[in-house]
Structure formats: structure tokens, C-alpha cells
Scaffold this motif. Structure first.
Motif, PDB file in Angstrom:
ATOM      1  N   LEU A 117       0.867  -1.182   0.000  1.00 23.38           N
ATOM      2  CA  LEU A 117       0.000   0.000   0.000  1.00 23.38           C
ATOM      3  C   LEU A 117       0.897   1.223   0.000  1.00 23.38           C
ATOM      4  CD1 LEU A 117      -1.959  -2.243   0.934  1.00 23.38           C
ATOM      5  CD2 LEU A 117      -2.998  -0.577   2.463  1.00 23.38           C
ATOM      6  N   ALA A 118       0.658   2.136  -0.924  1.00 27.43           N
ATOM      7  CA  ALA A 118       1.515   3.310  -1.047  1.00 27.43           C
ATOM      8  C   ALA A 118       0.680   4.576  -1.087  1.00 27.43           C
ATOM      9  CB  ALA A 118       2.386   3.204  -2.294  1.00 27.43           C
ATOM     10  N   TRP A 119       1.253   5.667  -0.543  1.00 26.98           N
ATOM     11  CA  TRP A 119       0.597   6.978  -0.520  1.00 26.98           C
ATOM     12  C   TRP A 119       1.508   8.001  -1.186  1.00 26.98           C
ATOM     13  CZ3 TRP A 119       0.676   3.498   3.469  1.00 26.98           C
ATOM     14  CH2 TRP A 119      -0.563   3.043   3.951  1.00 26.98           C
ATOM     15  N   PRO A 120       0.930   9.015  -1.819  1.00 29.93           N
ATOM     16  CA  PRO A 120       1.770  10.021  -2.490  1.00 29.93           C
ATOM     17  C   PRO A 120       2.568  10.882  -1.511  1.00 29.93           C
ATOM     18  CG  PRO A 120      -0.559  10.629  -2.592  1.00 29.93           C
ATOM     19  CD  PRO A 120      -0.498   9.238  -2.058  1.00 29.93           C
ATOM     20  N   GLN A 121       2.056  11.005  -0.282  1.00 28.23           N
ATOM     21  CA  GLN A 121       2.738  11.764   0.762  1.00 28.23           C
ATOM     22  C   GLN A 121       2.861  10.886   2.010  1.00 28.23           C
ATOM     23  OE1 GLN A 121       4.024  14.741   0.191  1.00 28.23           O
ATOM     24  NE2 GLN A 121       3.145  14.816  -1.885  1.00 28.23           N
ATOM     25  N   PRO A 122       3.859  11.133   2.861  1.00 29.32           N
ATOM     26  CA  PRO A 122       4.024  10.321   4.070  1.00 29.32           C
ATOM     27  C   PRO A 122       2.777  10.369   4.964  1.00 29.32           C
ATOM     28  CG  PRO A 122       5.986  11.646   3.674  1.00 29.32           C
ATOM     29  CD  PRO A 122       4.944  12.147   2.719  1.00 29.32           C
ATOM     30  N   VAL A 123       2.455   9.218   5.550  1.00 27.95           N
ATOM     31  CA  VAL A 123       1.352   9.119   6.508  1.00 27.95           C
ATOM     32  C   VAL A 123       1.898   8.512   7.792  1.00 27.95           C
ATOM     33  CG1 VAL A 123      -0.435   8.905   4.742  1.00 27.95           C
ATOM     34  CG2 VAL A 123       0.662   6.839   5.640  1.00 27.95           C
ATOM     35  N   THR A 124       1.230   8.814   8.892  1.00 27.50           N
ATOM     36  CA  THR A 124       1.626   8.256  10.177  1.00 27.50           C
ATOM     37  C   THR A 124       0.761   7.045  10.488  1.00 27.50           C
ATOM     38  OG1 THR A 124       2.355  10.406  10.996  1.00 27.50           O
ATOM     39  CG2 THR A 124       1.893   8.714  12.646  1.00 27.50           C
ATOM     40  N   LEU A 125       1.414   5.937  10.789  1.00 29.43           N
ATOM     41  CA  LEU A 125       0.727   4.670  11.012  1.00 29.43           C
ATOM     42  C   LEU A 125       0.984   4.185  12.434  1.00 29.43           C
ATOM     43  CD1 LEU A 125       1.861   2.965   7.665  1.00 29.43           C
ATOM     44  CD2 LEU A 125      -0.357   4.039   8.119  1.00 29.43           C
ATOM     45  N   GLY A 126      -0.096   3.909  13.151  1.00 27.11           N
ATOM     46  CA  GLY A 126       0.042   3.387  14.509  1.00 27.11           C
ATOM     47  C   GLY A 126      -0.627   2.028  14.689  1.00 27.11           C
ATOM     48  N   ARG A 127      -1.530   1.697  13.752  1.00 27.87           N
ATOM     49  CA  ARG A 127      -2.242   0.421  13.846  1.00 27.87           C
ATOM     50  C   ARG A 127      -2.538  -0.079  12.437  1.00 27.87           C
ATOM     51  NH1 ARG A 127      -8.516  -0.183  16.074  1.00 27.87           N
ATOM     52  NH2 ARG A 127      -9.109  -1.769  14.539  1.00 27.87           N
ATOM     53  N   ILE A 128      -2.255  -1.358  12.222  1.00 27.92           N
ATOM     54  CA  ILE A 128      -2.527  -1.987  10.937  1.00 27.92           C
ATOM     55  C   ILE A 128      -3.326  -3.252  11.190  1.00 27.92           C
ATOM     56  CG2 ILE A 128      -1.535  -3.108   8.906  1.00 27.92           C
ATOM     57  CD1 ILE A 128       0.847  -0.914  10.402  1.00 27.92           C
ATOM     58  N   ASP A 129      -4.488  -3.356  10.547  1.00 23.93           N
ATOM     59  CA  ASP A 129      -5.324  -4.554  10.640  1.00 23.93           C
ATOM     60  C   ASP A 129      -5.140  -5.385   9.369  1.00 23.93           C
ATOM     61  OD1 ASP A 129      -6.203  -3.171  12.834  1.00 23.93           O
ATOM     62  OD2 ASP A 129      -8.324  -3.212  12.290  1.00 23.93           O
ATOM     63  N   VAL A 130      -4.915  -6.664   9.553  1.00 26.87           N
ATOM     64  CA  VAL A 130      -4.792  -7.589   8.427  1.00 26.87           C
ATOM     65  C   VAL A 130      -5.926  -8.604   8.521  1.00 26.87           C
ATOM     66  CG1 VAL A 130      -3.346  -9.304   7.263  1.00 26.87           C
ATOM     67  CG2 VAL A 130      -2.290  -7.299   8.337  1.00 26.87           C
ATOM     68  N   LEU A 131      -6.744  -8.668   7.467  1.00 26.25           N
ATOM     69  CA  LEU A 131      -7.861  -9.598   7.416  1.00 26.25           C
ATOM     70  C   LEU A 131      -7.547 -10.677   6.384  1.00 26.25           C
ATOM     71  CD1 LEU A 131      -9.097  -7.027   8.742  1.00 26.25           C
ATOM     72  CD2 LEU A 131     -11.237  -7.633   7.642  1.00 26.25           C
ATOM     73  N   ALA A 132      -7.481 -11.907   6.856  1.00 28.51           N
ATOM     74  CA  ALA A 132      -7.169 -13.046   5.995  1.00 28.51           C
ATOM     75  C   ALA A 132      -8.455 -13.748   5.560  1.00 28.51           C
ATOM     76  CB  ALA A 132      -6.224 -14.009   6.707  1.00 28.51           C
ATOM     77  N   ASP A 133      -8.301 -14.705   4.695  1.00 31.40           N
ATOM     78  CA  ASP A 133      -9.437 -15.424   4.109  1.00 31.40           C
ATOM     79  C   ASP A 133      -9.824 -16.603   4.995  1.00 31.40           C
ATOM     80  OD1 ASP A 133     -11.287 -16.702   2.502  1.00 31.40           O
ATOM     81  OD2 ASP A 133      -9.821 -17.386   1.026  1.00 31.40           O
ATOM     82  N   ASP A 134     -10.991 -16.507   5.647  1.00 28.97           N
ATOM     83  CA  ASP A 134     -11.463 -17.615   6.481  1.00 28.97           C
ATOM     84  C   ASP A 134     -12.494 -18.471   5.748  1.00 28.97           C
ATOM     85  OD1 ASP A 134     -13.427 -15.683   6.491  1.00 28.97           O
ATOM     86  OD2 ASP A 134     -13.977 -15.967   8.575  1.00 28.97           O
TER      87      ASP A 134
END
Length: 329
Positions: free
Chosen positions: A226-243
Motif C-alpha cells: 500500500l503506497a501513498w503520495p505523501q508520508p502518513v503516520t501509522l500506529g495500527r494496521i489490521d490484516v484480514l485473511a481469508d477464512d
């Protein structure tokens, strides 16, 4: 109501047909790319011969169009194969609703023939197709194991006269076809593109809505970026897998699955952030994962123009499946 819906979707509640538009989810504004993507819609590994004594059903994701369909067929004698293509119409439907096209194809006697149907469909937006193969005692199809997400196999079971009719949902069963489908080839597809992991959907709706990689190779992972044109601040990342929402999971213990953990779930993966010099730094990791959703709260927020989910291993599926990635400050 919108606030409640956002909360439900953020907590991974199942709300059919509703895409997240959470303004705090930075992933929705990102551009998604990947190391590889499954781009051919096909299932060619033979499992069992299935005599065509009843109508067979095959659900396929169509995105953006169906450019052809081949079926693997046995013919006891010269005969005809009748195939119908239906639009389920509603995104949550997996039954034939509106007939789009019907073809009758001559088939010469012989085993294991790839028979082209000539069916084509450009629905205007991504959706499922329901393919109905009419019964013919001179023909047999072949089942296949572990088809791509969104590909389902069914058999038609006519309702008895005393039962209320019509009820298309009750007329189709996946008995004997769970985790299976029929061998087919349907050409190229965009149904598993990286962008599907950031389109706001977290459950199937008019298609599977997930990124699927090409089959993993030993020692070589697959990544979703995942890419953004300008820097972003990230404190939490959720990953949803295939159940695998089509799996028959109950708590009555009258049957068991052949696996302890859903094979489609990610097992080992790491979360990386891109540094200012272009290198990648691991900011979180998951090993021996058995869950659909993992919330990665970083020890310290990071500022970056990109993050990656690097899949090292699944719980058995040949490809990496990521339903969604969500990113918050």
C-alpha cells in the motif's frame, strides 16, 4: 446509523453488501500493488469423474468480463452439451436468476475433452456468474479440489411436489462439492487484483473481494503493498485473511473438517514500512496465525509512504489470500 455502520465494519462485523468508507482508514486512499496476482480463472487438476445425471452449477467471479468458458467433459457417444449462463442479479446471490445466454454444443464421443462453450459476458460491473450445465446421461464432468476463491460447485436437486416452489436456494446443493468445483477454463480475470484488498469490502459481494497471489514458491514470499503520495503516520494496521466463508463450520461436533486450521488463512507474515532511503523495516510480525483478523498496534507510530504485508506461509493454501488491510494513525 453511519457511525454505527463504520464501527461494525471496523470491528470486522459481517454487514452484507456494505463497503467501508471509514475516513480514519488510510488504506482506502492508498494505491495497492503486489509481487504477483492470480490472473487466470481456471481449475484444471482432475479429482473425480462426475456423471452428469443432474444439472450441475458453477459460480464464477466475472471481473470485468467473461471472455470464454471451457469445460472438461467425457462423452459416451456423440451428443450435445447444453450450457446456460445466468446473472444472479443481487451481489449476495449464488443462484440462477436472469438468463443471459444459452448454448448447445456438439460433443464427439471420447474422454477428457476440453469443450469450448463460446459463452461471453460483459456485465458492466464486477459480479458473479452462475453457469448451469444441463443433465445428460451420456456426459460426465470432472471435479477439482481447492478452486480459487469465489468459485463454487453445485448440483441441482429438484424440490418434491409437496414442497413450496420456486425456492432456487433450496434447489442447489454443494453436497460432495464442498471445497471443490468442476474443471473449467475461463480466461483472464481481475477478480483477485491488489486493489480488491482496499476496496472497503471485507466479505464476498458480487465477487470474492480479496487479493490472491500466484502460488507461493519454497522460500519465496509474496507481498501486498500500500503506497501513498505523501508520508502518513501509522500506529495500527489490521490484516484480514481469508477464512473461507463457504466452509461448513458448526459447533455441534457431528462432523470434523479434514484440517485443524483453515488452509486459506495466512500462517506467517510480517508487516514492513518503507524508510526514507527506500529500504524496508519490519514493524510487526505474526507467526502460527490461526485467525481471520489480526490487529497490529505498533510500539511506536511510524511515518512512511508505503507499507507491505509480506506473506511467508499459509496454513495450506497454495497462494496468499488477503481480504483487506486497514491502516490507522
Amino acid at each position: 446509523m453511519p457511525a454505527l455502520q463504520r464501527t461494525l465494519l471496523r470491528e470486522d462485523a459481517s454487514v452484507v453488501g456494505l463497503a467501508s468508507s471509514d475516513p480514519e482508514d488510510l488504506a482506502l486512499s492508498a494505491t495497492a500493488t503486489a509481487s504477483s496476482t492470480l490472473t487466470e480463472l481456471a481449475a484444471e487438476a482432475l479429482l473425480e469423474r462426475v456423471p452428469l445425471t443432474a444439472d450441475a452449477g458453477l459460480v464464477l467471479p466475472v471481473d470485468p468480463e467473461l471472455t470464454g468458458l471451457e469445460l472438461l467433459v467425457d462423452a459416451e457417444r456423440d451428443t450435445e452439451l447444453v450450457v446456460e449462463l445466468y446473472d444472479p442479479e443481487l451481489g449476495q446471490n449464488y443462484v440462477p436468476r436472469r438468463l443471459v445466454a444459452s448454448v448447445t454444443v456438439p460433443v464427439a464421443a471420447g474422454p477428457k475433452q476440453w469443450v469450448g462453450t463460446g459463452l461471453r459476458w460483459s456485465p458492466g460491473s464486477a459480479r458473479n456468474a452462475f453457469v448451469r450445465v444441463r443433465a445428460n446421461e451420456d456426459l460426465a464432468l470432472y471435479s477439482t479440489d481447492g478452486p480459487a476463491p469465489g468459485v463454487l460447485g453445485f448440483t441441482h436437486v429438484p424440490l418434491r411436489p409437496e414442497q413450496e416452489s420456486p425456492q432456487p436456494l433450496r434447489e442447489w446443493t454443494d453436497d460432495g462439492l464442498l471445497r471443490r468445483a468442476f474443471c473449467f477454463r475461463a480466461g483472464g480475470t481481475a477478480a483477485y487484483a491488489p486493489a480488491r484488498a482496499v476496496d472497503g469490502y471485507a466479505r464476498p459481494y458480487a465477487g470474492p473481494h480479496m487479493w490472491v497471489s500466484e502460488p507461493l514458491r519454497d522460500g519465496v514470499g509474496a507481498w501486498l503493498e500500500l503506497a501513498w503520495p505523501q508520508p502518513v503516520t501509522l500506529g495500527r494496521i489490521d490484516v484480514l485473511a481469508d477464512d473461507d466463508v463457504n466452509e461448513d463450520l458448526i459447533n455441534l461436533h457431528h462432523h470434523r473438517t479434514p484440517f485443524e486450521t483453515l488452509p486459506t488463512l495466512l500462517r506467517d507474515y510480517r508487516v514492513e514500512a518503507r524508510e526514507a532511503d527506500g529500504t524496508w523495516r519490519t514493524v510487526s510480525r505474526s507467526t502460527d496465525n490461526r485467525r481471520r483478523r489480526q490487529v497490529h498496534t505498533l510500539d511506536e507510530p511510524v511515518t512512511s509512504t508505503a507499507l507491505r504485508i509480506v506473506v511467508e506461509a499459509t496454513n495450506g493454501a497454495p497462494s496468499a489470500h488477503v481480504v483487506a488491510v486497514r491502516a490507522y494513525a
